[in-house]
Enzyme design. Structure first.
Site, PDB file in Angstrom:
ATOM      1  CB  ALA A 253      -0.851  -0.086   1.181  1.00 10.88           C
ATOM      2  N   GLY A 257       3.881   7.569  -1.661  1.00  4.75           N
ATOM      3  CA  GLY A 257       5.288   7.339  -1.864  1.00  4.75           C
ATOM      4  C   GLY A 257       6.222   7.792  -0.956  1.00  4.75           C
ATOM      5  N   GLY A 258       5.732   8.041   0.282  1.00  4.22           N
ATOM      6  CA  GLY A 258       6.773   8.497   1.296  1.00  4.22           C
ATOM      7  C   GLY A 258       7.533   7.338   1.763  1.00  4.22           C
ATOM      8  CE  LYS A 259       4.129   3.775   4.726  1.00  2.00           C
ATOM      9  NZ  LYS A 259       3.287   4.983   4.968  1.00  2.00           N
ATOM     10  CG  ASP A 321       1.187   2.365   6.440  1.00  2.00           C
ATOM     11  OD1 ASP A 321       0.829   1.945   7.453  1.00  2.00           O
ATOM     12  OD2 ASP A 321       1.201   3.512   5.964  1.00  2.00           O
ATOM     13  CB  CYS A 374      -1.860   5.802  10.895  1.00  2.00           C
ATOM     14  SG  CYS A 374      -3.311   5.580   9.854  1.00  2.00           S
TER      15      CYS A 374
END
Length: 522
Positions: A253, A257-259, A321, A374
């Protein structure tokens, strides 16, 4: 005779010297100095004694005042009346001053912390807790479902701290893109533009923004891909994954695109990263961020994560995630307070279980799987991890986050989880001033290595095993005790026998007809 006389004179002289006061032979100045020092010492002793007596008197006065106030508080608490349901409904309909509601919350919390001394004999503990839940729901704007979940997980003081922290904005954090710039150079360029930036101590590429004269998301450095605006708690999942150079990694997931870009930066643009997301719009934002950040070792797909194992397998590491209720990011999205419900949580946990099992199936043997959300709810975190431990050949590893985070739950209500769940990590907003987050790290084991699964199965699997064993024992006992009575055959065997009987029946009829024809007629 002379010696005796001299000895007597010497003894007299010594005794006289010993009896004399040494101050008599001193000069007048030295005598005055000694007398002054002695008088000063005596005065100092008197002053200290008087100070001690005054301090004791002040302490006694304070103690008496505190005792009087405590007595008044106890009397006021015992006279505290819990409003009836009709009064509470009228307050919700007509409205009430928030200052009065907050004062009532403080009064109830004070009573619950010293319940035996401050309680009103008319009411029980459950009455005070129900009133506290009602007031917190009204004051902070939550629904009954989330308030009940928080009270089941935390103590009263922790619930109050969590609800208060969700009303505050989290600090803005950045992640340095090491594919394009060094952190020192990025700090220098941002400070020149009027931003006060400091490194995050537990992450070597994290930066916290305290103040900025320019919008931090519109600087030339941001447009050039030198950094990514990202929540600090989301760094933990990639730190736990610990990607290495020249590996094959799946981000199930991935959007926005941060991770994924963090993984590519740790791999130094080597190997292969597959970034997947089910939403087409989110995949477009993912592709845009990866282009801006200079990521060249990543391909993106739009597949259902539950079925991705049918197409892609054999990854060295997998990051999931998972989509969740978002109870850890209420400060960013206050609508979560009202929108979330028990039905939505049940549906969400079903999807999370399927996604985690699919992530494990995509990973190769001895590979690493990281599961994160989260959310702060146990139903989306520990229960999902415990379910996966019973369904697949995996075991938990240490996340590698050090002192960051709190250990996961090993017991929640009537449910007891695997003891290894203490290796998971929980990040709370009221403890670390970050978004709420959960991280678990698995290692996949070989299924046919002759060893038992290191993680014991969950309660449901144990019950199924015990029921199956009992059935087998009962069947074996029946066959041993009564050999004439055959054991019941399964349905498939019965169907096969009926098919064979149908096929053989017409053959027997033909043979009988042929025999009848051969016999001569009488």
């Amino acid at each position: 005779y002379q010696r005796r006389v001299r000895g007597c004179f010497f003894c007299c002289w010594i005794s006289r010297r010993m009896s004399e006061d040494p101050r008599e032979e001193m000069p007048q100045t030295e005598k005055h100095q000694l007398l002054d020092s002695e008088s000063e010492e005596e005065e100092d002793e008197l002053v200290t004694k008087s100070r001690i007596l005054e301090e004791r008197k002040q302490e006694d006065v304070k103690q008496s005042k505190l005792e009087e106030l405590d007595q008044l508080d106890q009397d006021a608490a015992k006279e505290f009346e819990i409003p009836s349901e009709t009064v509470l409904q009228q307050e919700e309909a007509l409205g009430v001053d928030m200052v009065l509601v907050f004062a009532r919350i403080e009064e109830v919390v004070k009573i619950l912390n010293n319940f035996s001394a401050l309680r009103n004999p008319k009411y029980g503990r459950s009455d005070y807790i129900s009133l506290l839940k009602h007031d917190l729901k009204y004051y902070y704007g939550y629904n009954d479902f989330l308030i009940d979940c928080f009270f089941n997980m935390f103590s009263i003081d922790e619930v109050l701290a969590l609800l208060a922290s969700n009303e505050k904005n989290r600090p803005v954090t950045l992640r340095t893109n090491t594919l394009k710039v060094r952190q020192k150079d990025l700090i220098k360029s941002l400070t020149e533009r009027g931003a006060h930036v400091e490194p995050i101590p537990w992450c070597d590429v994290g930066l916290q923004v305290f103040t900025s004269r320019v919008p931090i998301g519109a600087t030339p450095e941001y447009l050039a891909g030198h950094y990514m605006i990202q929540s600090a708690s989301s760094f933990t999942s990639v730190i736990a994954l610990d990607p290495q150079v020249n590996e094959r990694i799946l981000d199930m997931a991935a959007a926005p695109g941060g991770k994924t870009s963090f993984i590519a930066a740790k791999m130094k643009n080597t190997g292969t990263v597959v970034a997947n997301d089910i939403s087409e719009e989110r995949v477009l934002s993912l592709a845009a961020n990866l282009h801006r950040l200079g990521v060249r070792n990543t391909m993106w797909t739009k597949l259902d994560g539950k079925k991705i194992g049918n197409y892609l397998k054999g990854f060295d590491r997998v990051l999931l995630d998972a989509p969740c209720t978002g109870t850890g990011i209420i400060s960013r999205d206050p609508q979560i307070k009202i929108k979330k419900s028990r039905e939505e949580l049940i549906n969400m946990t079903k999807d999370q279980k399927e996604l985690l099992l699919s992530a494990i199936d995509c990973c190769k043997t001895d590979g690493i799987i990281v599961y994160s959300t989260c959310s702060v709810l146990v139903e989306e975190n520990e229960e999902i991890v415990n379910y996966a431990l019973g369904k697949r050949h995996v075991h938990l590893l240490d996340t590698g986050l050090g002192e960051l985070g709190v250990k996961g739950f090993k017991k929640y209500g009537k449910n007891k989880f695997n003891p290894s769940l203490e290796k998971t990590r929980r990040i709370y907003p009221h403890v670390f001033n970050m978004d709420g987050f959960f991280v678990a790290k698995f290692k996949k084991c070989a299924p046919n290595n002759g060893e038992k699964n290191s993680a014991p199965t969950n309660t449901e699997a144990k019950k199924e095993n015990t029921v199956g064993k009992k059935r087998k024992r009962a069947q074996s006992n029946l066959t041993n005790n009564n050999p004439s009575k055959k054991a019941k055959t399964p349905k498939n065997d019965v169907q096969d026998k009926t098919r064979e009987a149908k096929i053989t029946k017409p053959q027997t009829n033909k043979k009988n007809n042929q025999q009848k024809k051969k016999q001569p007629k009488k």
